[in-house]
Design an enzyme around this catalytic site. Structure first.
Site, short mmCIF file in Angstrom:
data_model
loop_
_atom_site.label_atom_id
_atom_site.label_comp_id
_atom_site.label_asym_id
_atom_site.label_seq_id
_atom_site.Cartn_x
_atom_site.Cartn_y
_atom_site.Cartn_z
N LYS A 149 1.97 -6.23 8.73
CA LYS A 149 2.20 -5.02 7.95
C LYS A 149 3.38 -4.28 8.54
O LYS A 149 3.46 -4.06 9.74
CB LYS A 149 0.95 -4.15 8.02
CG LYS A 149 1.04 -2.84 7.29
CD LYS A 149 -0.35 -2.28 7.17
CE LYS A 149 -0.35 -0.83 6.79
NZ LYS A 149 -1.73 -0.36 6.60
N ASN A 205 -9.13 -2.15 0.79
CA ASN A 205 -9.05 -2.13 2.26
C ASN A 205 -10.19 -2.90 2.90
O ASN A 205 -10.42 -2.79 4.10
CB ASN A 205 -9.04 -0.69 2.76
CG ASN A 205 -7.70 -0.02 2.50
OD1 ASN A 205 -6.69 -0.71 2.32
ND2 ASN A 205 -7.69 1.29 2.46
N GLY A 246 0.85 -1.18 0.00
CA GLY A 246 0.00 0.00 0.00
C GLY A 246 0.88 1.22 0.00
O GLY A 246 2.09 1.11 -0.10
N ALA A 247 0.22 2.37 0.12
CA ALA A 247 0.97 3.61 0.08
C ALA A 247 1.95 3.69 1.25
O ALA A 247 2.99 4.32 1.16
CB ALA A 247 0.00 4.78 0.13
N TYR A 248 1.63 3.03 2.34
CA TYR A 248 2.43 3.22 3.55
C TYR A 248 3.16 1.99 4.04
O TYR A 248 4.00 2.08 4.91
CB TYR A 248 1.55 3.76 4.67
CG TYR A 248 1.08 5.12 4.32
CD1 TYR A 248 1.83 6.23 4.68
CD2 TYR A 248 -0.05 5.29 3.53
CE1 TYR A 248 1.44 7.48 4.31
CE2 TYR A 248 -0.44 6.55 3.14
CZ TYR A 248 0.31 7.65 3.52
OH TYR A 248 -0.06 8.89 3.14
N GLY A 249 2.83 0.86 3.50
CA GLY A 249 3.48 -0.30 4.06
C GLY A 249 3.44 -1.49 3.15
O GLY A 249 2.76 -1.51 2.13
N ASP A 294 -6.83 -1.74 7.43
CA ASP A 294 -6.06 -0.56 7.09
C ASP A 294 -6.61 0.73 7.66
O ASP A 294 -7.20 1.55 6.98
CB ASP A 294 -5.94 -0.42 5.58
CG ASP A 294 -4.90 0.62 5.23
OD1 ASP A 294 -4.21 1.09 6.14
OD2 ASP A 294 -4.79 0.95 4.04
N ASP A 323 -10.31 6.02 4.16
CA ASP A 323 -9.68 5.39 3.01
C ASP A 323 -10.38 4.08 2.67
O ASP A 323 -9.74 3.11 2.32
CB ASP A 323 -8.20 5.16 3.31
CG ASP A 323 -7.39 4.87 2.04
OD1 ASP A 323 -7.87 5.23 0.94
OD2 ASP A 323 -6.30 4.29 2.15
N VAL A 347 2.77 -5.64 3.23
CA VAL A 347 2.12 -6.65 4.06
C VAL A 347 2.66 -8.02 3.69
O VAL A 347 2.71 -8.38 2.51
CB VAL A 347 0.58 -6.60 3.88
CG1 VAL A 347 -0.09 -7.63 4.78
CG2 VAL A 347 0.05 -5.21 4.17
N1 LIG Z 1 -4.82 -9.06 6.98
C1 LIG Z 1 -4.64 -9.16 5.67
N2 LIG Z 1 -4.89 -10.31 5.04
C2 LIG Z 1 -4.71 -10.39 3.70
N3 LIG Z 1 -4.28 -9.38 2.92
C3 LIG Z 1 -4.02 -8.21 3.50
C4 LIG Z 1 -4.17 -8.04 4.91
N4 LIG Z 1 -3.84 -6.77 5.20
C5 LIG Z 1 -3.49 -6.19 4.04
N5 LIG Z 1 -3.58 -7.04 3.01
C6 LIG Z 1 -3.28 -6.75 1.61
O1 LIG Z 1 -2.27 -5.77 1.55
C7 LIG Z 1 -2.75 -4.59 0.90
C8 LIG Z 1 -2.17 -3.35 1.55
O2 LIG Z 1 -2.47 -3.34 2.91
P1 LIG Z 1 -2.96 -2.04 3.62
O3 LIG Z 1 -4.13 -1.49 2.91
O4 LIG Z 1 -3.12 -2.36 5.05
O5 LIG Z 1 -1.68 -1.12 3.41
P2 LIG Z 1 -1.55 0.44 3.21
O6 LIG Z 1 -0.13 0.68 2.97
O7 LIG Z 1 -2.14 1.16 4.32
O8 LIG Z 1 -2.36 0.74 1.92
P3 LIG Z 1 -3.18 2.02 1.50
O9 LIG Z 1 -2.90 3.10 2.46
O10 LIG Z 1 -2.71 2.30 0.14
O11 LIG Z 1 -4.58 1.56 1.56
C9 LIG Z 1 -4.27 -4.70 1.00
O12 LIG Z 1 -4.90 -4.02 -0.05
C10 LIG Z 1 -4.48 -6.20 0.91
O13 LIG Z 1 -4.45 -6.63 -0.43
MG LIG Z 2 -4.72 -0.24 2.04
#
Ligand SMILES: Nc1ncnc2c1ncn2[C@@H]1O[C@H](COP(=O)(O)OP(=O)(O)OP(=O)(O)O)[C@@H](O)[C@H]1O
Ligand SMILES: [Mg+2]
Lengths: 257, 331
Positions: B58, B165, B38-41, B178, B160, B43
């Site tokens: 994450k 998400n 994702g934009a911040y991390g 998220d 978001d 997983v």
């Molecule tokens: N618990 C989980 N089980 C399965 N897949 C997951 C899980 N958590 C996250 N993912 C996958 O990882 C992706 C990114 O995770 P997440 O949305 O938490 O990160 P982010 O960096 O905050 O992204 P953004 O801010 O862009 O939404 C999710 O869209 C999903 O595909």
């Molecule tokens: Mg996300």
């Protein structure tokens, strides 16, 4: 870092508290308490200078501090630096942030006999400790303190039981400093905040000579299965602290201060 | 001797402080494949070594500022931890947060260990071989509303919400994930507006006025349609395009509906009629379309709340957890 198991609610068995990492590393009970109290005192004084409340950032910092030493020993991480990091973190988690520099400066000003390093060094130490602290307390920043229960019971007394408001506030004024001073003990590691609140409220009622109120077992609607023996034990932790402070004088007098 | 205060630095130099942060994490969790970015991390799938259980972990990295761990991070993780303890079935459970410091203490990594789900809704909708039956759509939608209702009841605006998400399992349980960007809100406060993926952004966000929990309801409105039709309702590439995409379908907001304090004037846009429901919402049943319309009201205060949505006819008789629909494996 010791990897003992942390109970989900951070309430430990008496045994675990008696066998804290510092104790296991060879420190005796008296020294352990003495060093911790010194540090709690630092937190209270600096917190007060910042205008923080014990029922707020300072209280949270004290609880972080106690929890921290259930996983690390004092020998490993000296209390004074830890206490500053607890303040630093609690300021942020309780939405009353203070700059690391302000905390360190304050410590150097008021506790120069304890902190024998220069400002930059101390700031560095506080920052490093913050990370250790974060890791140790597992991001569990939201601390439930006994105060809000004291307020709750007092309101109940006034509204549901129609007790005289002046009398109730007299009891609260006695209970409040008891809670303040409970931070000098290990109570927050052994009992839920409600139980501490009930016990100290119960003690305050006794100290203010309203025994008849306690005869109604008013606490039963708030906490289940709390007997007066247990409350007695809890109160004694705080009373013992006064005894220690006053070199054996009675505790009631100190409680009103 | 313990009474002598030694600074941490001296202790460290003397090798008396072990800082096995990363080691600790890797001793406890075995890191496997990347399941999402994702934009911040990033997983990962991880195995919790003591139990053999699989989790999603994450990892987020940030620079340590002069004031240590940023207050915003503390605020977010602590609200997550509080929510985690309340354990709602439509919220992805946070099991543990860990942190480590690297690069001489200049970078802080935070690891959040969560339940691992089978898919996110985006992948799920993309990979299912055909449209879902009406009931399956409703069951998914209902759980999204339940999760969001729980967040809002706890004063959290997700901000978001989007199919990426929203996580979904083979047994059709849905979990909102998220909260990286969510903030504890007060309905008056306005925050930075640079974060919501455009397709699910409400006009008040796009026009940079103040906003509140109703932005999440708008996002669900968009997703409702997408769950049925498997294509986004409004898909603009830029903020300007997103506004145009929204207005061409829902009609230009009336002057009363135009957000107060908007950075762009209403007169800049051509008048546009609203498309009829069947063009807007495709194969959605009427009750669903009615709910989606309510979610997509231009005036945030008029949008339904998540709690209200759950009481609408769309969800009457929808059972919370259906017998697992035989579903072709999509992974
Ligand atoms: N618990 C989980 N089980 C399965 N897949 C997951 C899980 N958590 C996250 N993912 C996958 O990882 C992706 C990114 O995770 P997440 O949305 O938490 O990160 P982010 O960096 O905050 O992204 P953004 O801010 O862009 O939404 C999710 O869209 C999903 O595909
Ligand atoms: Mg996300």
């Amino acid at each position: 870092m010791s990897r003992s198991r942390i109970p989900a609610d951070w309430i430990f068995e008496e045994d675990a508290i008696k066998n804290s990492p510092s104790r296991k590393a060879g420190m005796n009970e008296r020294d352990e308490l003495k060093l911790k109290r010194e540090a709690i005192d630092i937190m209270k004084k600096i917190g007060a200078e910042f205008g923080w409340k014990l029922n707020g950032a300072t209280g949270a910092a004290c609880v972080y501090f106690h929890r921290f030493y259930m996983l690390h020993s004092i020998q490993e991480f000296p209390c004074p630096t830890t206490s500053l990091s607890c303040l630093f973190l609690a300021g942020k988690s309780e939405e009353t942030p203070k700059k690391c520099k302000d905390i360190a400066q304050n410590a150097l000003k008021n506790f120069s006999h304890i902190f024998r390093v220069n400002l930059n060094q101390l700031m560095d130490d506080v920052m490093s400790m913050e990370r250790v602290l974060l890791q140790t307390i597992k991001f569990d920043f939201t601390i439930d303190l006994p105060y809000r229960y004291i307020i709750m019971y007092a309101n109940d007394f006034k509204s549901k039981r129609a007790f005289d408001a002046a009398m109730v506030s007299d009891i609260v004024c006695c209970a409040w400093p008891l809670v303040n001073d409970s931070f000098f003990t290990h109570l927050c590691l052994a009992w839920e905040p409600q139980i501490i609140a009930v016990s100290l409220f119960w003690l305050a009622i006794k100290l203010r000579q309203h025994e008849e109120i306690n005869e109604t077992k008013w606490w039963e609607e708030h906490v289940a299965e709390l007997c007066s023996d247990k409350m007695e034990t809890i109160c004694h932790e705080v009373l013992d602290y006064y005894t220690l402070m006053n070199g054996g004088n009675n505790g009631g007098a100190a409680a009103s201060g | 001797m313990f009474t002598v205060l030694q600074s941490l630095k001296e202790l460290r130099m003397a090798g008396e402080i072990v800082e096995p942060w990363d080691d600790n994490i890797h001793q406890t969790y075995k890191q496997e494949n990347v399941i999402g970015k994702g934009a911040y991390g990033v997983v990962y799938t991880v195995t919790h070594l003591p139990t053999g259980r699989k989790f999603a972990m994450k990892k987020m990295e940030m620079r340590v500022s002069e004031e240590g761990v940023p207050q915003s991070v503390i605020r977010e993780i602590s609200s997550l931890a509080v929510l985690g303890k309340k354990n709602h079935e439509n919220i992805n459970t946070l099991h543990e947060s860990l942190c480590s410091v690297s690069n001489n203490g200049t970078t802080l990594a935070i690891y959040m260990v969560m339940d691992k789900c089978d898919w996110d809704l985006y992948t799920f909708l993309r990979d299912i071989p055909r449209d879902m039956p009406d009931m399956q759509c409703r069951v998914i939608a209902m759980q999204i509303f339940r999760g969001v209702d729980f967040l809002h009841a706890n004063n959290i605006v997700h901000r978001d919400l989007k199919p990426q998400n929203v996580l979904i399992n083979k047994d059709q349980t849905v979990k909102i994930a998220d909260f990286g960007l969510s903030r504890t809100y007060s309905s008056q406060a306005s925050f930075t507006t640079t974060v919501v993926t455009l397709w699910y952004r409400s006009p008040e966000l796009l026009l940079q006025t103040s906003y509140n929990s109703a932005v999440d309801i708008w996002a669900i409105g968009c997703m409702l349609s997408e769950i049925y039709n498997r294509r986004p309702l409004f898909s603009g590439q830029t903020e300007a395009q997103q506004l145009v995409a929204t207005f061409t379908k829902l009609g230009l907001p009336s002057p009363q509906e135009w957000p107060r304090g908007a950075v762009i004037e209403r007169a800049t846009y051509p008048e546009h009629p609203r498309l009829p429901d069947n063009l807007l919402f495709g194969r959605m049943p009427q009750e669903g379309a009615d709910l989606a319309k309510w979610c997509l009201d231009y005036i945030p205060e008029r949008r339904c709340s998540a709690a209200h949505a759950l009481l609408t006819r769309f969800f009457h008789g929808v059972t919370h957890r259906p017998a697992p629909t035989p579903l072709r494996e999509v992974n």
